[in-house]
Design an enzyme around this catalytic site. Structure first.
Site, PDB file in Angstrom:
ATOM      1  N   PRO A   1       0.797  -1.127   0.019  1.00 28.48           N
ATOM      2  CG  PRO A   1       0.151  -0.970   2.132  1.00 28.48           C
ATOM      3  CD  PRO A   1       0.738  -1.811   1.371  1.00 28.48           C
TER       4      PRO A   1
ATOM      5  CG  ASP B   1       5.517  -0.777   2.546  1.00 26.59           C
ATOM      6  OD1 ASP B   1       4.334  -0.836   3.141  1.00 26.59           O
ATOM      7  OD2 ASP B   1       6.165  -1.883   2.712  1.00 26.59           O
ATOM      8  CG  HIS B   2       0.143   4.002   4.889  1.00 24.74           C
ATOM      9  ND1 HIS B   2       0.729   4.264   5.889  1.00 24.74           N
ATOM     10  CD2 HIS B   2      -0.541   5.208   4.310  1.00 24.74           C
ATOM     11  CE1 HIS B   2       0.002   5.423   6.503  1.00 24.74           C
ATOM     12  NE2 HIS B   2      -0.539   5.811   5.509  1.00 24.74           N
ATOM     13  NE  ARG B   3       3.433  -3.665   3.291  1.00 20.83           N
ATOM     14  CZ  ARG B   3       4.207  -4.850   2.635  1.00 20.83           C
ATOM     15  NH1 ARG B   3       3.552  -5.984   2.787  1.00 20.83           N
ATOM     16  NH2 ARG B   3       5.126  -4.530   2.215  1.00 20.83           N
TER      17      ARG B   3
END
Length: 452
Positions: A245, A424-426
């Site tokens: 994401p 990477d939003h994680r």
């Protein structure tokens, strides 16, 4: 006692390679450490050394063979004085069964062709491997057989040492060789593919391969099969867009101070005996250094994501995207935060040159925690890049251009470039990503801070 020579794993992710060239022939005597073959992976050509001494009794895989599985037996080494006529290869280790082809993007559906030599299409069933016996076949042949519901063990190979190739499978399908038993899910998938008019699906469009091909006149294009590099790029970036994401942050950075410092440093560079400067620092070298220092200044963003942990890196290992013919490498500048601009410049030039010749070692382009992609030299103003795991970020650099800016209450002219970050939003939340982008901008606009 004979010794098997197997296809080596030249990198942690390697599943197969191409046997480009044999440097020995049957009957040659070799010693441990002698270079005996050249192997092509998706991104490099590597040398294979003998691990023992002896006589090359049998070469089982001909040079030029593609898609040779890791741990597959490629030759047999006999002891000095051993009767080479009795030497046979042991089965391949169970850890790397040849029957399982690696996951890869579906290839274009084969065009209808006249049946090849009758020996491939009409060979008696007794010539095919017995049930449970190892089957030698190229990955493409396996894929076409699977898509056509064909039991590949019923096909007789016409390739080197009986290896089953694409033409053998196509001929067998045309002659109606027995289909393989298929699970219900596989049968349904094959039926759906047949209903759509093709057994292959083009990942880029969602259309079947036949649908794509039918849109163009046959004489209006030329097919170029995907090589290893193109396949790996497609697979990894498709995986990235589907599983990571991502979000994007753009910072405008003024370059005037950096350009002035760069000119001063290059003008003062020491020279060699020929009078040539020992280094010539580029704007990209400053960008690599700035990204490394920004990651050290914002250590929570210097991470990689796994399903169970975040990996917080102790150093900033920065990849530099290098375009090569029909592909891309990202060699890694290790511990870039500790290196001088001149050292980064020399290292990037060296690795970029070897990347174009496909001479990089796997450890030189695998890993890293971030990357720099610069299209400014092409006049691109702004763009976004796809994150390449295990990286959790990448910065895309546009061209530096003169723009009107407001300084205080005055209108002025400055050289400005856009830096667009993908995160990477994680692993990196929005505020953290903005903090890293601001730190990068600070180093670019105050380049003397990179020299302290």
């Amino acid at each position: 006692m004979s010794t098997n020579i197997t296809m080596p794993a030249l990198s942690p992710t390697m599943e197969e390679g191409n046997l480009a060239k044999w440097l020995v022939k049957e009957g040659d005597t070799v010693s441990a450490g002698d270079v005996i073959a050249e192997i092509e992976t998706d991104k490099a050509t590597m040398e294979v050394e003998a691990v023992d001494e002896g006589v090359v009794a049998k070469i089982l895989v001909a040079e030029g063979t593609e898609g040779v599985k890791v741990n597959a037996v490629i030759a047999v080494l006999a002891e000095e004085g051993e009767d080479v006529g009795d030497v046979t290869a042991d089965p391949a280790p169970a850890a790397a069964p040849a029957a399982a082809a690696p996951a890869e993007a579906p290839a274009a559906a084969p065009a209808a062709a006249p049946a090849p030599a009758a020996t491939a299409a009409t060979a008696p069933a007794s010539a095919a491997p017995a049930s449970g016996e190892r089957v030698f076949a190229t990955p493409l042949a396996r894929r076409i057989a699977s898509q056509g519901g064909l039991d590949i063990s019923a096909v007789t190979g016409s390739g080197p040492h009986g290896r089953i190739v694409k033409a053998d499978v196509e001929a067998a399908l045309a002659s109606g060789v027995a289909a393989a038993p298929m699970a219900a899910a596989s049968t349904a998938a094959a039926a759906a593919a047949t209903a759509s008019g093709s057994a292959g699906v083009a990942l880029s469009t969602g259309m079947s391969d036949d649908m794509v091909l039918r849109m163009f006149a046959e004489d209006s294009y030329e097919k170029k099969p995907h090589d290893g590099m193109r396949r790996v790029i497609a697979e990894r970036l498709t995986e990235s867009t589907q599983s990571i994401p991502s979000y994007f942050v753009t910072m405008d950075c003024e370059l005037d101070a950096l350009l002035a410092l760069r000119s001063q440093m290059n003008a003062g560079a020491p020279t060699n005996d020929d009078g040539k400067p020992l280094y010539k620092i580029s704007v990209n070298d400053f960008i690599v250094k700035a990204m490394a220092l920004a990651l050290k200044a914002v250590p929570m963003a210097n991470v990689s994501w796994t399903s169970t942990d975040r990996l917080f890196h102790k150093h900033a290992d920065v990849g530099v995207a290098v375009a090569v013919e029909d592909g891309l490498f990202t060699p890694i500048v290790r511990q870039a935060e500790l290196k001088s601009l001149s050292a980064i410049s020399a290292e990037v030039k060296d690795m970029a040159s070897r990347a174009r010749d496909k001479k990089l070692k796997p450890e030189e382009y695998q890993g890293g925690c971030t990357a720099v992609s610069n299209l400014g030299m092409f006049g691109v103003k702004e763009f976004t890049s796809i994150i390449n795991p295990p990286h959790a970020s990448i910065v895309s650099i546009g061209a530096g251009e003169k723009r009107p800016v407001v300084k205080g209450d005055e209108l002025a002219i400055a050289t400005v470039m856009a830096a667009t970050f993908a995160f990477d939003h994680r692993a990196i939340d929005g505020a953290l990503g903005a903090e890293l982008a601001a730190a990068f901008k600070g180093y670019i606009e105050n380049p003397l801070s990179m020299l302290v």
